[in-house]
Design a protein around this motif. Sequence first.
Motif, mmCIF file in Angstrom:
data_model
loop_
_atom_site.group_PDB
_atom_site.id
_atom_site.type_symbol
_atom_site.label_atom_id
_atom_site.label_comp_id
_atom_site.label_asym_id
_atom_site.label_seq_id
_atom_site.Cartn_x
_atom_site.Cartn_y
_atom_site.Cartn_z
ATOM 1 N N UNK A 48 0.823 -1.207 0.000
ATOM 2 C CA UNK A 48 0.000 0.000 0.000
ATOM 3 C C UNK A 48 0.859 1.260 0.000
ATOM 4 N N UNK A 49 1.996 1.215 0.681
ATOM 5 C CA UNK A 49 2.921 2.353 0.628
ATOM 6 C C UNK A 49 3.522 2.462 -0.770
ATOM 7 N N UNK A 50 3.946 1.342 -1.314
ATOM 8 C CA UNK A 50 4.531 1.328 -2.657
ATOM 9 C C UNK A 50 3.553 1.877 -3.688
ATOM 10 N N UNK B 15 -5.704 3.647 8.312
ATOM 11 C CA UNK B 15 -6.715 3.748 7.252
ATOM 12 C C UNK B 15 -7.117 2.410 6.644
ATOM 13 N N UNK B 16 -6.305 1.380 6.818
ATOM 14 C CA UNK B 16 -6.565 0.095 6.184
ATOM 15 C C UNK B 16 -6.237 -1.058 7.143
ATOM 16 N N UNK B 17 -6.780 -2.231 6.818
ATOM 17 C CA UNK B 17 -6.358 -3.519 7.386
ATOM 18 C C UNK B 17 -6.679 -3.714 8.861
ATOM 19 N N UNK C 213 -9.929 -3.614 3.677
ATOM 20 C CA UNK C 213 -8.885 -4.632 3.679
ATOM 21 C C UNK C 213 -8.896 -5.540 4.886
ATOM 22 N N UNK C 214 -9.683 -5.196 5.891
ATOM 23 C CA UNK C 214 -9.733 -6.056 7.077
ATOM 24 C C UNK C 214 -10.697 -7.214 6.846
#
Length: 333
Positions: free
Chosen positions: A198-200, A213-215, A221-222
Amino acid sequence: MSRIGDFQMRDDCGLDARKGWLASEEACSHGVARGAIRRLCYHAWFTILRRLGLSAAVFNCDLHCHSTCSDGLLAPSDVAARAAANGVELLALSDHDSLDGLAAARSAAEAAGMGFVNGVEISIEWQGLQIHILGYAFDSSHQALNAGLESIRAGRVDRAQRMSAELEKVGIAGAFDGAMRYAANPSLVSRAHFGRFLVESGAAKDLRSVFESYLVPGRPGYVDHRWATLADSLAWVQAAGGLVAVAHPGRYKLSRAEMRRFLSEFKDLGGQAIEVVSGSHTQEHVDIFARYAREYGFLASRGSDFHGPGESYFDLGQLAALPDGLKPVWEAF
């Protein structure tokens, strides 16, 4: 040289060899530097510290870190070499649900003259919440422990595919393949690998902001996943001759009453320690969990939770000492 529970020890030290060894260079006197006698038994080291009126907490142990065998950035041998260069005197590699890196990390620790103890971080579920526990000083060849960890790893790829599908719903495509590129061990693909993707991809600026914000529950994404139970995970480590600590308890969204219920159940099942000083803990967390350690009679652990340069709150061995009045978990190794 012999091993009990894969913890390095000397047979000729004249004391209880099961307490392990400490590698150091200087001779010991009252103006003693912290590494006193070559391959000195830990039991003897603690005795010397007490006689000198010093706290065992000054001993530089880092008992929580990760390698490429789970979600870390460095190979196990490089983690050990970096820890030794940072002045760590006792290291536990604690990869998620995997023992694959222990042999290489131990070999590098020996080469650097640093103590090493087996570790693992096990993913469990308690009342619908994912929690991590740390196992220490166990026999890494024990069948029940290895079978239990394999049962956890078996579900990670399916979970990753479901996470990728959830991310695609918010316009982030290719997350499964992207995460897998970062997973040196595909059977241990994790949220950290998704975070790096996600950073990439530009969806987040850094790994820490990913988990805002995610996972995580309620965010894209969770996905829910069934992990090991608290009872099973403790039983695996205990059967292998190890002891168990709660990892970074300050990270769990538990009320005070829920934390007390969890710690009580953990203790009733034979849990012995709690990670008081952690890379993700604030000073307030340290104070709170030091009080819990005293109240429940837990041993206190200290670990950076190092994953790699640029991704961790603290580097290996760079944490503050344990608060006064706590009994360090490494005295039980």
